[in-house]
Design a protein around this motif. Structure first.
Motif, PDB file in Angstrom:
ATOM      1  N   PRO A   4      82.242  -1.158  51.893  1.00 36.68           N
ATOM      2  CA  PRO A   4      81.126  -0.469  52.509  1.00 36.68           C
ATOM      3  C   PRO A   4      81.378   1.026  52.612  1.00 36.68           C
ATOM      4  O   PRO A   4      82.442   1.467  53.042  1.00 36.68           O
ATOM      5  N   ALA A   5      80.387   1.802  52.212  1.00 33.49           N
ATOM      6  CA  ALA A   5      80.573   3.245  52.091  1.00 33.49           C
ATOM      7  C   ALA A   5      80.540   3.939  53.427  1.00 33.49           C
ATOM      8  O   ALA A   5      79.836   3.545  54.344  1.00 33.49           O
ATOM      9  N   VAL A  90      62.021   4.085  52.268  1.00 33.81           N
ATOM     10  CA  VAL A  90      60.934   3.116  52.412  1.00 33.81           C
ATOM     11  C   VAL A  90      61.387   1.721  52.012  1.00 33.81           C
ATOM     12  O   VAL A  90      61.114   0.732  52.705  1.00 33.81           O
ATOM     13  N   THR A  91      62.076   1.607  50.890  1.00 36.44           N
ATOM     14  CA  THR A  91      62.527   0.280  50.453  1.00 36.44           C
ATOM     15  C   THR A  91      63.597  -0.286  51.387  1.00 36.44           C
ATOM     16  O   THR A  91      63.688  -1.503  51.551  1.00 36.44           O
ATOM     17  N   ASP A  92      64.398   0.575  52.002  1.00 33.22           N
ATOM     18  CA  ASP A  92      65.373   0.097  52.975  1.00 33.22           C
ATOM     19  C   ASP A  92      64.658  -0.486  54.187  1.00 33.22           C
ATOM     20  O   ASP A  92      65.019  -1.560  54.684  1.00 33.22           O
ATOM     21  N   TRP A  93      63.639   0.216  54.669  1.00 36.56           N
ATOM     22  CA  TRP A  93      62.824  -0.304  55.780  1.00 36.56           C
ATOM     23  C   TRP A  93      62.195  -1.634  55.389  1.00 36.56           C
ATOM     24  O   TRP A  93      62.237  -2.608  56.146  1.00 36.56           O
ATOM     25  N   TYR A  94      61.619  -1.686  54.196  1.00 33.44           N
ATOM     26  CA  TYR A  94      60.940  -2.894  53.740  1.00 33.44           C
ATOM     27  C   TYR A  94      61.916  -4.062  53.616  1.00 33.44           C
ATOM     28  O   TYR A  94      61.602  -5.193  54.007  1.00 33.44           O
ATOM     29  N   ALA A  95      63.110  -3.797  53.086  1.00 34.10           N
ATOM     30  CA  ALA A  95      64.088  -4.869  52.876  1.00 34.10           C
ATOM     31  C   ALA A  95      64.433  -5.567  54.184  1.00 34.10           C
ATOM     32  O   ALA A  95      64.481  -6.803  54.251  1.00 34.10           O
ATOM     33  N   PHE A  96      64.668  -4.799  55.236  1.00 38.14           N
ATOM     34  CA  PHE A  96      65.111  -5.405  56.493  1.00 38.14           C
ATOM     35  C   PHE A  96      63.958  -5.806  57.412  1.00 38.14           C
ATOM     36  O   PHE A  96      64.029  -6.833  58.081  1.00 38.14           O
ATOM     37  N   GLU A  97      62.885  -5.016  57.423  1.00 38.75           N
ATOM     38  CA  GLU A  97      61.776  -5.322  58.325  1.00 38.75           C
ATOM     39  C   GLU A  97      60.884  -6.434  57.800  1.00 38.75           C
ATOM     40  O   GLU A  97      60.352  -7.223  58.581  1.00 38.75           O
ATOM     41  N   ARG A  98      60.703  -6.500  56.486  1.00 45.18           N
ATOM     42  CA  ARG A  98      59.750  -7.465  55.944  1.00 45.18           C
ATOM     43  C   ARG A  98      60.410  -8.596  55.152  1.00 45.18           C
ATOM     44  O   ARG A  98      59.986  -9.738  55.240  1.00 45.18           O
ATOM     45  N   VAL A  99      61.421  -8.301  54.355  1.00 43.50           N
ATOM     46  CA  VAL A  99      62.054  -9.353  53.550  1.00 43.50           C
ATOM     47  C   VAL A  99      63.033 -10.166  54.397  1.00 43.50           C
ATOM     48  O   VAL A  99      62.962 -11.398  54.439  1.00 43.50           O
ATOM     49  N   PRO A 105      71.075 -13.394  63.655  1.00 42.84           N
ATOM     50  CA  PRO A 105      72.291 -13.516  62.848  1.00 42.84           C
ATOM     51  C   PRO A 105      72.092 -13.117  61.387  1.00 42.84           C
ATOM     52  O   PRO A 105      72.936 -12.428  60.817  1.00 42.84           O
ATOM     53  N   ARG A 106      70.987 -13.565  60.771  1.00 43.33           N
ATOM     54  CA  ARG A 106      70.774 -13.263  59.351  1.00 43.33           C
ATOM     55  C   ARG A 106      70.685 -11.761  59.120  1.00 43.33           C
ATOM     56  O   ARG A 106      71.345 -11.214  58.236  1.00 43.33           O
ATOM     57  N   ARG A 107      69.886 -11.097  59.916  1.00 40.43           N
ATOM     58  CA  ARG A 107      69.706  -9.653  59.728  1.00 40.43           C
ATOM     59  C   ARG A 107      71.000  -8.900  60.024  1.00 40.43           C
ATOM     60  O   ARG A 107      71.386  -7.992  59.270  1.00 40.43           O
ATOM     61  N   ALA A 108      71.677  -9.284  61.091  1.00 45.06           N
ATOM     62  CA  ALA A 108      72.933  -8.601  61.435  1.00 45.06           C
ATOM     63  C   ALA A 108      73.968  -8.769  60.329  1.00 45.06           C
ATOM     64  O   ALA A 108      74.689  -7.827  59.976  1.00 45.06           O
ATOM     65  N   PHE A 109      74.046  -9.975  59.764  1.00 45.77           N
ATOM     66  CA  PHE A 109      75.036 -10.245  58.720  1.00 45.77           C
ATOM     67  C   PHE A 109      74.734  -9.454  57.450  1.00 45.77           C
ATOM     68  O   PHE A 109      75.634  -8.834  56.860  1.00 45.77           O
ATOM     69  N   LEU A 110      73.480  -9.454  57.025  1.00 47.86           N
ATOM     70  CA  LEU A 110      73.121  -8.742  55.801  1.00 47.86           C
ATOM     71  C   LEU A 110      73.272  -7.231  55.963  1.00 47.86           C
ATOM     72  O   LEU A 110      73.648  -6.535  55.020  1.00 47.86           O
ATOM     73  N   ARG A 111      73.036  -6.731  57.150  1.00 42.58           N
ATOM     74  CA  ARG A 111      73.272  -5.301  57.394  1.00 42.58           C
ATOM     75  C   ARG A 111      74.770  -5.007  57.414  1.00 42.58           C
ATOM     76  O   ARG A 111      75.215  -3.965  56.927  1.00 42.58           O
ATOM     77  N   ASP A 117      74.607  -0.291  59.617  1.00 43.65           N
ATOM     78  CA  ASP A 117      74.580   0.308  60.949  1.00 43.65           C
ATOM     79  C   ASP A 117      75.565   1.466  61.073  1.00 43.65           C
ATOM     80  O   ASP A 117      75.712   2.035  62.147  1.00 43.65           O
ATOM     81  N   GLY A 118      76.221   1.832  59.985  1.00 36.39           N
ATOM     82  CA  GLY A 118      77.221   2.885  60.085  1.00 36.39           C
ATOM     83  C   GLY A 118      77.145   3.951  59.019  1.00 36.39           C
ATOM     84  O   GLY A 118      78.015   4.804  58.939  1.00 36.39           O
ATOM     85  N   ALA A 119      76.101   3.920  58.172  1.00 41.39           N
ATOM     86  CA  ALA A 119      76.002   4.905  57.100  1.00 41.39           C
ATOM     87  C   ALA A 119      74.533   5.171  56.796  1.00 41.39           C
ATOM     88  O   ALA A 119      73.666   4.351  57.097  1.00 41.39           O
ATOM     89  N   THR A 120      74.238   6.318  56.192  1.00 40.97           N
ATOM     90  CA  THR A 120      72.869   6.672  55.853  1.00 40.97           C
ATOM     91  C   THR A 120      72.375   5.856  54.672  1.00 40.97           C
ATOM     92  O   THR A 120      73.158   5.239  53.936  1.00 40.97           O
ATOM     93  N   VAL A 121      71.055   5.878  54.468  1.00 38.00           N
ATOM     94  CA  VAL A 121      70.474   5.188  53.322  1.00 38.00           C
ATOM     95  C   VAL A 121      71.043   5.749  52.020  1.00 38.00           C
ATOM     96  O   VAL A 121      71.407   4.994  51.107  1.00 38.00           O
ATOM     97  N   ALA A 122      71.146   7.067  51.918  1.00 38.46           N
ATOM     98  CA  ALA A 122      71.668   7.673  50.691  1.00 38.46           C
ATOM     99  C   ALA A 122      73.085   7.193  50.401  1.00 38.46           C
ATOM    100  O   ALA A 122      73.427   6.854  49.260  1.00 38.46           O
TER     101      ALA A 122
END
Length: 397
Positions: A4-5, A90-99, A105-111, A117-122
C-alpha cells in the motif's frame, strides 16, 4: 507490485495517477446522489464538491462545483466535462459509495487492501496501476485498477505469488473456494479453516470488490468480520471458562476439567492448538476475564474471539484422558533412545514427519530408526519393553 502506497513527506509532489475514463455509471450515480441531496450539504469528493445550483431564476438543472474556486450554473454537459477531468476522485467515490456500499466489514477490508484511509486518491491510483499486494493468512491479494477506475482483485495462495494465471486453476465464482479449502496438499480433510495448511495451485484472477470479499470470507470464515470488530473496539471475547460453561450434551464433560486447581491445563490446550504453527488466528481469549494464560496468543492478522469447535472437541477428549489415575511404569532406555523418543514426539507435534528423509538416519524421528526402536523394544503384543499398559488381574494396584 507494491505494498500500500504512502506519500513521501520529502517528495514535495503527489504521484501522477493513471489516465481514467469517467464511466457513465459513475456519472449517473453522481446525478442520482445530487437529486436526493439535502440543501446546503454538497456531494463531497477528494479535493472538490458538487451541489445543485438552487438559484430560483434557473429553469433547468444546473450545478455548482467548488474546488477552491466556485463555478456556478453548470449544465449537465458542463458538469460531465468537469468531472471527467477529475475522474480518479469521482470513480473512487463511486467504487466505495455505490459498488462496495454500506459501511461495515466489507468496505473496511477493501479500503484496507489499498490503504484508502491513509493515502490520497492520486497516491493510491498510482500504486493500483502497478498492483497493490496484501497478505491475509496464507492468501496473497493483489488489487489493480482498470482504465475506468474499477477495482479488480487477484486472490491466490501466497506460495503461488508470481506464478502465471495460465499455470494455475482459474476460478470466477467466489463460492468455488468452498471446495478449494476442504483438503490440504496431501488430500487430508481440514477441520480448521484457519489452519496453515491451505493447498495452492488455484487463482481467482479478476474478481470485483464484492466477489473478492466473498472469496476471502469463504476461505477464512468470519475473519474479516472479527478483524473489523476489533478495529472498531467492538470485539466480543468469550473466554475459556464462560465458553466451557455453556457446553452441553457430549461436550458437557469439559466443564468437569475445571476443579478449582488452577488453569495449567488450559495453557496446555492453548499451546497445543493455538500456536501460530497450528492456527493463523491471534488468540484473544484467556482463562477468564481476570486471568490471562501464560501462553502467547500468536501474531495472526485476525483475532480469535473464543475457543473454536476444534479446541472444544479436543478438550473433550483430553478431559477424559486427564481423568485417568497415573501409574508408574518402568522402562530401560539408553540415553540415545530417550532422546529419540523426545525427537519423535517433537516431530509429530510440529508436523515435521514428512520432512525427514528416509536416508537421514541421524534424525531421531527417521522412519527406519523408529522401526528399529520398535523392533527392539516392543513385544509381540505391542507393549513397550514388554510392560502392559493395564496390570494383570493378579497384580496388585
Amino acid at each position: 507490485m507494491s505494498e500500500p502506497a504512502e506519500e513521501s513527506a520529502d517528495s514535495g509532489a503527489a504521484p501522477e495517477p493513471p489516465d481514467i475514463d469517467l464511466p457513465s455509471d459513475a456519472f449517473d450515480a453522481v446525478l442520482d446522489a445530487l437529486s436526493d441531496h439535502t440543501p446546503g450539504d454538497p456531494l463531497r469528493f477528494e479535493g472538490f464538491s458538487v451541489a445543485p445550483d438552487l438559484r430560483g431564476d434557473i429553469d433547468e438543472d444546473r450545478y455548482v462545483l467548488a474546488d477552491g474556486d466556485r463555478r456556478t450554473g453548470l449544465t449537465e454537459g458542463e458538469l460531465h466535462e468537469a468531472l471527467a477531468e477529475r475522474a480518479p476522485a469521482v470513480t473512487d467515490w463511486y467504487a466505495f459509495e455505490r459498488v462496495v456500499g454500506e459501511f461495515g466489514p466489507r468496505r473496511a477490508f477493501l479500503r484496507w487492501l489499498e490503504d484508502a484511509d491513509g493515502a490520497t486518491v492520486a497516491t493510491r491510483y498510482a500504486a493500483l496501476a502497478e498492483g497493490v499486494e496484501r497478505a491475509w493468512g496464507e492468501l496473497r491479494i493483489t488489487a489493480t485498477l482498470t482504465d475506468r477506475g474499477e477495482r479488480r482483485y487477484d486472490v491466490r495462495h501466497a506460495d503461488d505469488a508470481g506464478v502465471s494465471v495460465d499455470e494455475l486453476d482459474a476460478h470466477e465464482d467466489p463460492l468455488d473456494a468452498r471446495d478449494l479449502v476442504r483438503y490440504d496438499e496431501q488430500g487430508r480433510y481440514r477441520p480448521l479453516k484457519t489452519a496453515p495448511s491451505l493447498a495452492g495451485g488455484w487463482v481467482f484472477p479478476e474478481l470485483g470488490p464484492r466477489d473478492a470479499y466473498e472469496a476471502v470470507e469463504t476461505i477464512y470464515p468470519a475473519t474479516v468480520a472479527n478483524w473489523h470488530r476489533e478495529r472498531e473496539g467492538e470485539l466480543d471475547v468469550n473466554h475459556w471458562r464462560e465458553t466451557m460453561a455453556r457446553q452441553s450434551g457430549i461436550y458437557g464433560v469439559v466443564k468437569t476439567w475445571d476443579r478449582g486447581e488452577g488453569y495449567e491445563h488450559v495453557n496446555w490446550v492453548a499451546e497445543a492448538c493455538c500456536d501460530d504453527s497450528q492456527c493463523l488466528k491471534r488468540r484473544e481469549w484467556e482463562y477468564d476475564d481476570e486471568t490471562d494464560l501464560d501462553v502467547d496468543g500468536g501474531d495472526g492478522a485476525f483475532p480469535c474471539r473464543e475457543p473454536c469447535s476444534v479446541v472444544v472437541s479436543a478438550a473433550r477428549k483430553w478431559t477424559r484422558l486427564e481423568s485417568e489415575q497415573p501409574r508408574t511404569y518402568e522402562f530401560e532406555l539408553t540415553p540415545s533412545e530417550k532422546e529419540q523418543v523426545e525427537d519423535i514426539i517433537d516431530a509429530v507435534a510440529d508436523g515435521r514427519i514428512d520432512e525427514i528423509r528416509e536416508a537421514d538416519t541421524k534424525e531421531g524421528a527417521n522412519r527406519y530408526r523408529t522401526r528399529f526402536l520398535r523392533a527392539k523394544l516392543f513385544d509381540g503384543d505391542g507393549n513397550l519393553a514388554g510392560v502392559p499398559t493395564e496390570p494383570d488381574e493378579n497384580d496388585e494396584e
